[in-house]
Design an enzyme around this catalytic site. Structure first.
Site, PDB file in Angstrom:
ATOM      1  N   ASP A 163      67.081 -21.709   6.861  1.00 52.51           N
ATOM      2  CA  ASP A 163      68.210 -20.797   6.644  1.00 52.51           C
ATOM      3  C   ASP A 163      68.333 -20.492   5.161  1.00 52.51           C
ATOM      4  OD1 ASP A 163      70.524 -19.330   6.574  1.00 52.51           O
ATOM      5  OD2 ASP A 163      71.849 -20.964   7.136  1.00 52.51           O
ATOM      6  N   LYS A 211      76.699 -24.734  17.880  1.00 55.37           N
ATOM      7  CA  LYS A 211      76.037 -25.092  16.627  1.00 55.37           C
ATOM      8  C   LYS A 211      76.926 -26.076  15.893  1.00 55.37           C
ATOM      9  CE  LYS A 211      75.367 -22.601  12.724  1.00 55.37           C
ATOM     10  NZ  LYS A 211      74.732 -21.690  11.734  1.00 55.37           N
ATOM     11  N   LYS A 268      77.947 -28.483  12.908  1.00 53.20           N
ATOM     12  CA  LYS A 268      77.753 -28.709  11.488  1.00 53.20           C
ATOM     13  C   LYS A 268      77.643 -30.211  11.233  1.00 53.20           C
ATOM     14  CE  LYS A 268      77.985 -24.454   9.851  1.00 53.20           C
ATOM     15  NZ  LYS A 268      76.883 -23.824   9.106  1.00 53.20           N
ATOM     16  N   CYS A 321      75.063 -15.372  10.273  1.00 52.41           N
ATOM     17  CA  CYS A 321      76.097 -14.688   9.503  1.00 52.41           C
ATOM     18  C   CYS A 321      76.760 -15.660   8.541  1.00 52.41           C
ATOM     19  CB  CYS A 321      77.148 -14.087  10.436  1.00 52.41           C
ATOM     20  SG  CYS A 321      78.053 -15.302  11.448  1.00 52.41           S
ATOM     21  N   LYS A 344      69.909 -13.551   7.671  1.00 55.00           N
ATOM     22  CA  LYS A 344      71.305 -13.200   7.387  1.00 55.00           C
ATOM     23  C   LYS A 344      71.326 -12.008   6.433  1.00 55.00           C
ATOM     24  CE  LYS A 344      73.268 -17.814   8.115  1.00 55.00           C
ATOM     25  NZ  LYS A 344      73.898 -18.997   7.480  1.00 55.00           N
ATOM     26  N   GLU A 389      68.781 -26.830  11.797  1.00 52.46           N
ATOM     27  CA  GLU A 389      68.766 -25.789  10.775  1.00 52.46           C
ATOM     28  C   GLU A 389      68.890 -26.402   9.386  1.00 52.46           C
ATOM     29  OE1 GLU A 389      71.462 -21.785   9.856  1.00 52.46           O
ATOM     30  OE2 GLU A 389      71.600 -22.800  11.793  1.00 52.46           O
ATOM     31  N   ASP A 436      79.262 -15.621  15.376  1.00 54.97           N
ATOM     32  CA  ASP A 436      80.591 -15.974  15.879  1.00 54.97           C
ATOM     33  C   ASP A 436      81.696 -15.821  14.845  1.00 54.97           C
ATOM     34  OD1 ASP A 436      79.677 -18.005  14.243  1.00 54.97           O
ATOM     35  OD2 ASP A 436      80.441 -19.627  15.482  1.00 54.97           O
ATOM     36  N   ASP A 476      73.690 -16.352  16.079  1.00 52.60           N
ATOM     37  CA  ASP A 476      74.808 -17.164  15.609  1.00 52.60           C
ATOM     38  C   ASP A 476      75.767 -16.213  14.905  1.00 52.60           C
ATOM     39  OD1 ASP A 476      76.421 -19.312  14.718  1.00 52.60           O
ATOM     40  OD2 ASP A 476      75.299 -19.417  12.830  1.00 52.60           O
ATOM     41  N   ASP A 520      73.182 -27.897  12.323  1.00 55.15           N
ATOM     42  CA  ASP A 520      73.018 -27.261  11.017  1.00 55.15           C
ATOM     43  C   ASP A 520      73.434 -28.253   9.946  1.00 55.15           C
ATOM     44  OD1 ASP A 520      72.833 -25.692   8.806  1.00 55.15           O
ATOM     45  OD2 ASP A 520      74.268 -24.177   9.446  1.00 55.15           O
TER      46      ASP A 520
END
Length: 363
Positions: free
Chosen positions: A243, A160, A162, A295, A267, A218, A322, A320, A190
């Site tokens: 999200d 993922k 950023k 998370c 989340k 995302e 991690d 996701d 994301d």
């Protein structure tokens, strides 16, 4: 089994590398970890990382909400009466979703321990292991390439990335990473609300025209801009995930009714805990919309809770989770374990957590 006391504490855990997004940079996880203590002496663990730029919750506000408003309402309640407890948590005050989540998680942990059942089985038991992606912080293209190659070498099959700080540079970042890792690795992006709707459409279409094979993108636009999110979803081929927009049950209901996104990121810190996360998953399942379990920067307490939901529900097809891997050390005894890119959920009752080393009591 009745709730006898609530203890609030914290842990400070350095990250292996700075965590950088379009919204913030974090160098260490400063997590609130609570202990809900039953009259039998059994302890339920809960977790809330302060994420003010997303949830509006700071460390001080989380502590105050638990200590002064929500927590006292739970003292003396029977752990078996989950409906009453969750109603008390939800209606005790507006917002403060992270504080609510910490208490919710701890109570469910106690409930699982009371009945000798792991939470992933309590919630549905669909599987006991799940693949997670690994987050690559937003940096210069060459640094993101290096981090991506390291992740792939460690066994991660989904990354993922950023993005969202600069659309033109984002294209260079993603192109460089795709060329470096090849096409056997899934790439998720994301943007953390970093683009405007038309900018997002132009950028995503560029990714598509370049054949970069992006699995999903995302939260490309501001969280409150539901119409903008729908505009992006309707005008690109790539799947769009909500999200920050998919904050709680009401927002998710609105998004699904508008058909404003293709996927939902659940989340616990947004939803206010496990019981609302389950509602969101059921909303999405009713509408045929797949979910990711995500998370914040939770310790392994929060990650185990989130993994328990993710593993339990068929509609949650991606994880996701991690955050615990990004931490330089793990103070949590028990809970979820990691095997390369796999989350292994324990069969011990509740969360399967017995202690948190270095926990410092606040009140």
């Amino acid at each position: 089994m009745k709730i006898a006391a609530i203890k609030i504490g914290k842990v400070s855990i350095p990250l292996k590398k700075p965590f950088k997004t379009a919204l913030r940079q974090v160098n260490s996880a400063e997590d609130i970890i609570i202990k809900v203590i039953a009259d039998t002496g059994e302890i339920g663990f809960g977790n809330a990382p302060p994420t003010a730029v997303i949830t509006g919750d700071s460390q001080d506000s989380i502590i105050a909400a638990i200590r002064d408003t929500i927590g006292p309402k739970l003292i003396g309640m029977d752990v078996d009466n989950l409906e009453e407890i969750m109603s008390a948590i939800d209606t005790s005050m507006l917002h403060n979703s992270s504080a609510k989540a910490a208490l919710d998680i701890a109570v469910y942990d106690l409930f699982g321990k009371l009945h000798g059942i792991p939470l992933y089985k309590l919630f549905g038991g669909y599987r006991n292991a799940m693949e997670t992606d690994l987050t690559i912080s937003v940096n210069a293209p060459e640094e993101m390439v290096r981090d991506s190659l390291e992740a792939v070498a460690e066994g991660y099959k989904a990354l993922k990335l950023k993005v969202g700080t600069d659309a033109a540079l984002d294209i260079k970042r993603v192109q460089a990473i795709r060329e470096a890792v090849g096409y056997d690795v899934k790439i998720r992006l994301d943007a953390n609300q970093g683009w405007k709707p038309k900018e997002a459409v132009r950028t995503i279409r560029k990714f598509e025209d370049m054949g970069l094979d992006i699995e999903l993108i995302e939260q490309p636009v501001k969280a409150h801009d539901f119409k903008g999110l729908k505009y992006v979803t309707d005008n690109v081929q790539t799947d769009i995930m909500a999200d920050e927009a998919a904050f709680g049950t009401y927002e998710v209901f609105q998004l699904l009714a508008m058909e404003a996104c293709d996927l939902i990121n659940i989340k616990l810190m947004k939803a206010g805990g496990l019981h609302n996360a389950i509602k969101i998953a059921h909303f999405a399942e009713t509408m045929g919309v797949e979910c990711m379990m995500g998370c914040m920067l939770e310790s392994k307490v929060g990650i185990t809770a989130a993994a328990s939901i993710a593993a339990s529900k068929k509609i949650i097809t991606r994880a996701d989770l991690d955050a615990a891997v990004l931490l330089a050390e793990d103070p949590v005894v028990g809970g979820v374990s990691f095997s390369k890119n796999q989350l292994i959920i324990p069969d011990a009752p509740g969360l399967g957590i017995t202690d948190v080393k270095g926990w410092q009591e606040i009140c």
